[in-house]
Enzyme design. Structure first.
Site, PDB file in Angstrom:
ATOM      1  N   TYR A  93      -5.529   5.390  -7.516  1.00  0.00           N
ATOM      2  CA  TYR A  93      -5.742   5.056  -6.164  1.00  0.00           C
ATOM      3  C   TYR A  93      -7.191   5.045  -5.903  1.00  0.00           C
ATOM      4  O   TYR A  93      -7.964   6.037  -5.832  1.00  0.00           O
ATOM      5  CB  TYR A  93      -4.995   6.552  -5.189  1.00  0.00           C
ATOM      6  N   TYR A 121       0.999  -1.192  -0.080  1.00  0.00           N
ATOM      7  CA  TYR A 121       0.161  -0.164  -0.110  1.00  0.00           C
ATOM      8  C   TYR A 121       0.860   1.217  -0.103  1.00  0.00           C
ATOM      9  O   TYR A 121       1.699   1.439   0.993  1.00  0.00           O
ATOM     10  CB  TYR A 121      -0.941   0.016   1.188  1.00  0.00           C
TER      11      TYR A 121
END
Length: 384
Positions: free
Chosen positions: A337, A287
């Site tokens: 994203y 991440y």
């Protein structure tokens, strides 16, 4: 979690285009991604009986079930903490299916962040108690909070902006190989990085994730059912969530060591129930809402020692052919994203052998959710 080891598999993935602005609303995008994932798996919508999503998901189960045409649902769950919930959606489905609560599960995330508002701009909502003591002093956005942790990391362990550049460059290089990535045709150089504007010092423009419209989904079934699906199964080998004691999201300043974030808690549980170790991981999807989260996560998940995450990025370690290729579609920094869900789908592509930046012979993949908030992680494998 030992009971779910390789008991279920991801057999379908789907996504919409990614862009700064898409015309369709979030529900429509969600439906498109889910239908694409089901088509990829060769499973009819009416067979779906389990759903998992984010608490921040605007499209609820009722809307999606009616629009797509699901059957009776016997399991549905929502996971909190934004990007920290991505891998947990798959973990919840795997647990439900392995325990007999459901047979076909769908997890998804649909988001219009590129063209939508920023959550912290809503001044009509009362701040949670901790934020009342931080936002008046300038910690307004997630970028400001992670910038503070990054500065401490640099101070304590000697990490540099060159280490953060290594992260940003690896993600951008992989996006330059991925036609679906927002940054597909936009290479990054060290000069561009070092002269870019600050977002929240020491984080510059290229240390921050994109703002993207788009949706993704995946389909989870039992190991037995996976053998009959259209695609090569990718097994959920291990899964974990992590919320450490006395944690406070992002800044984590109530802990004795603010740099020991939720990844450390999730990792202990993840590896405890796995048949392999960090040394056996072929590729990782980590991440990356902010570049600094990757060195912190490398430490938390055991790829290097405490304080060694910055140095780990040197000498092309994160590139294809390096020590640990990461974010091989471009990640949140350069592909899109969408709260980290694209890291899950890219992990599946790697283990299918269909990535645009394929790691030769990849058989194991770590996927992580947001570090800095209560988090989750998956170990995926294609070994039957």
């Amino acid at each position: 979690m030992a009971g779910i080891r390789d008991a279920t598999a991801i057999v379908g993935i789907g996504q919409t285009p990614f862009a700064k602005r898409l015309d369709e609303d979030e529900r429509t995008l969600a439906c498109r991604a889910v239908l694409a994932a089901l088509d990829d798996a060769g499973i009819a919508p009416g067979e779906v009986d389990a759903l998992a999503s984010f608490t921040m998901e605007e499209t609820d189960e009722v809307e999606l079930a009616k629009a797509v045409g699901f059957g009776d649902l016997t399991f549905f769950s929502k996971v909190g903490y934004g990007g920290g919930g991505s891998c947990a959606t798959v973990a919840h489905l795997a647990t439900a299916i392995a325990s007999g609560q459901a047979t076909v599960g769908v997890a998804w995330r649909s988001r219009k962040r590129g063209s939508g508002p920023r959550p912290w701009t809503n001044t009509t909502v009362q701040l949670p108690t901790p934020a009342q003591w931080t936002r008046p002093f300038g910690l307004l956005r997630p970028a400001d909070e992670i910038a503070m942790l990054t500065r401490r990391y640099m101070h304590e362990y000697g990490a540099t902006r060159d280490h953060l550049f290594n992260v940003a460059l690896a993600c951008r290089n992989r996006a330059n190989q991925n036609p679906a990535a927002v940054m597909y045709d936009r290479p990054l150089t060290r000069e561009m990085y070092m002269t870019s504007r600050w977002i929240s010092e020491p984080l510059c423009l290229f240390d921050n994730c994109l703002e993207t419209d788009g949706a993704l989904a995946c389909v989870v079934v039992s190991r037995e059912r996976a053998r009959d699906c259209a695609r090569k199964p990718v097994y959920v080998h291990s899964a974990a969530q992590g919320l450490p004691a006395q944690h406070h999201g992002m800044v984590n300043y109530w802990n004795d060591d603010p740099l020991t974030g939720p990844a450390w808690t999730a990792a202990r549980h993840l590896w405890k129930h796995a048949d392999f170790t960090p040394e056996d991981v072929d590729v990782a999807q980590i991440y990356d809402a902010f570049s600094a989260l990757i060195p912190l996560s490398l430490e938390g998940y055991g790829f290097c020692g405490r304080g060694e995450g910055g140095a780990f990025t040197e000498q092309g370690a994160l590139e294809i052919g390096g020590r640990l290729p990461v974010n091989t579609a471009g990640g949140g920094l350069s592909e899109a994203y969408v709260h980290g869900f694209n890291l899950i789908t890219e992990g599946v592509k790697q283990l299918r052998g269909t990535s645009t930046a394929q790691v030769p012979g990849a058989a194991t993949c770590l996927v992580t959710a947001g570090e800095g908030v209560p988090t989750s992680a998956l170990l995926l494998t294609n070994r039957s």
